[in-house]
Design an enzyme around this catalytic site. Structure first.
Site, mmCIF file in Angstrom:
data_model
loop_
_atom_site.group_PDB
_atom_site.id
_atom_site.type_symbol
_atom_site.label_atom_id
_atom_site.label_comp_id
_atom_site.label_asym_id
_atom_site.label_seq_id
_atom_site.Cartn_x
_atom_site.Cartn_y
_atom_site.Cartn_z
ATOM 1 N N HIS A 113 26.745 20.665 58.063
ATOM 2 C CA HIS A 113 27.901 20.331 56.852
ATOM 3 C C HIS A 113 27.880 21.487 55.808
ATOM 4 O O HIS A 113 28.928 21.733 55.048
ATOM 5 C CB HIS A 113 27.531 19.078 56.099
ATOM 6 C CG HIS A 113 26.555 19.222 55.139
ATOM 7 N ND1 HIS A 113 25.266 18.611 55.483
ATOM 8 C CD2 HIS A 113 26.369 19.666 53.971
ATOM 9 C CE1 HIS A 113 24.252 18.752 54.590
ATOM 10 N NE2 HIS A 113 25.051 19.427 53.565
ATOM 11 N N ASP A 143 23.399 17.126 62.458
ATOM 12 C CA ASP A 143 23.750 17.713 61.183
ATOM 13 C C ASP A 143 23.177 19.190 61.212
ATOM 14 O O ASP A 143 22.462 19.608 60.041
ATOM 15 C CB ASP A 143 23.527 17.038 59.864
ATOM 16 C CG ASP A 143 24.012 17.561 58.580
ATOM 17 O OD1 ASP A 143 25.120 18.514 58.833
ATOM 18 O OD2 ASP A 143 23.588 17.583 57.432
ATOM 19 N N SER A 222 20.802 21.921 50.708
ATOM 20 C CA SER A 222 20.800 21.810 51.922
ATOM 21 C C SER A 222 20.661 22.907 52.975
ATOM 22 O O SER A 222 21.207 24.081 52.861
ATOM 23 C CB SER A 222 22.354 21.013 52.261
ATOM 24 O OG SER A 222 22.558 19.914 51.506
#
Length: 390
Positions: A113, A143, A222
């Site tokens: 993402h 992911d 992230s």
């Protein structure tokens, strides 16, 4: 009057001489190299300032060691995505995340993402040098993504070692390094709060077997590494639960067991090669087993077998009839799968977990029930076509 004036001049002269003597005396500290010597007993005790160190605790020394060891390999990723406004005019928007250098070829591991839909990728190393990057491979299901830096000198690359997440325990200390809110190379510390979590991503995919931690993770973290006290990456920080959008102590990381399984495919193939069984079915509950008079109370009741699939080649059979269960029509009469590759499967979720650990071309043993008869089927798994899940 004259006598008073003369006394004032003499007093001033005496004070000036005393000050000069004092200044000269301070200027010739014994042992300072002025030529004046003194015995060792007269030498003043002086601390060796070069040897003084802050009183770090053992825990603090661990934090400092891990940070110094790993932070040179943690990068900041800026992605430019083209979106369209209300009038359908293109608008370039930027997002940021973190990543870890994983080899001397310039490959960087991050979250899918972080780079999804990116037209341009810019990566900043901790020394503030910046490089363009290209997407090498993506795995939306987990992911994960791998990008590669362009024209980066090898001596500026500091790979982060990928560790083993299988022996992790709840309560174990972990450290996270990333770039929250563009604050590059930020260290946060916590523990493993839970293991084996399943969470849902924004695009609806289920992330299996993730690590839960209370180490502070915020926007921009992230893709950064979650580390053990050896400085090994045991996870990739991927998401948080937060009503406010900021850290409340519930963060999640994709475990290194998943990373190890997919990263080679991402670099070599640009995608993950996953096996395909090719069935859809229902989770058998005790109520369903009773209503349909099934021979087992747990497993997968096969409703559909895809043409050309591994299951079709092994003669796994789908639904033969329609039944009504709690005012709902279901496809019944198919085979019941209870075990795949020696592992019990009670749902399609279980089946997905088993298949995720296997590769196309492997042969697995299925235990099925057809009617009241128990059968074993040897199935050679083929590669999963795009757009299907099982």
């Amino acid at each position: 009057m004259r006598a008073s004036f003369i006394r004032a001049i003499l007093l001033t002269a005496l004070l000036s001489s005393a000050a000069t003597l004092i200044l000269v005396r301070w200027d010739v500290i014994p042992g300072s190299g002025s030529g004046e010597s003194s015995s060792p007993a007269e030498q003043p005790a002086r601390a060796d300032i070069s040897r003084l160190e802050p009183p770090f605790s053992e825990d603090e020394e661990t934090n400092i060691r891990v940070y110094n060891q790993v932070s040179p390999g943690v990068v900041n990723i800026t992605s430019t995505v083209v979106e369209y406004d209300f009038f359908f005019s293109p608008v370039a928007r930027q997002g940021t995340g973190s990543g870890s250098v994983i080899d001397l070829e310039g490959h960087v591991l991050t979250n899918f993402h972080v780079i999804a839909g990116a037209r341009n990728l810019e990566v900043a190393l901790p020394d503030q040098s910046k490089y363009r990057a290209a997407i090498v491979g993506t795995d939306q299901q987990n992911d994960l993504a791998v990008i590669r830096l362009r024209d980066v000198p090898r001596d500026r690359l500091h790979p982060v070692k990928i560790g083993d997440s299988t022996p992790l325990k709840v309560g174990q200390k972990v450290l996270a390094i990333g770039n929250p809110f563009r604050l590059q190379n930020t260290l946060t510390i916590g523990i493993i709060s839970s293991l084996g979590r399943t969470i849902q991503t924004d695009n609806g995919d289920l992330l299996e077997n993730v690590i839960q931690t209370d180490a502070a993770i915020n926007r921009g973290n992230s893709g950064g590494p979650l580390l053990n006290t050896k400085g090994e990456m045991i996870g990739i920080n991927t998401s948080i639960i937060s009503p406010s959008g900021g850290n409340i102590g519930i963060g999640f990381a994709v475990p290194s067991s998943t990373i190890r399984r997919v990263v080679e495919d991402l670099i070599k193939e640009g995608r993950v090669l996953r096996p395909w069984l090719g069935i859809e079915g229902y989770t058998i509950t005790p109520d369903l087993a009773t209503a349909l008079n099934l021979p087992v109370s747990a497993g997968i009741l096969v409703a559909k077998v895809y043409r050309g699939s591994s299951a079709a080649a092994a003669d796994i059979r789908g639904a033969q009839e329609i039944a009504v269960f709690y005012n709902e029509r279901i496809l019944a009469g198919g085979d019941i799968v209870t075990s795949v590759h020696g592992k019990p499967v009670h749902s399609m979720h279980d089946l997905r977990g088993v298949l995720e650990e296997l590769k196309p071309g492997e042969t697995v043993l299925l235990v099925i029930f057809r009617g009241g008869t128990r059968l074993e089927k040897s199935v050679r798994l083929t590669e999963r076509p795009p757009g299907v899940r099982f």
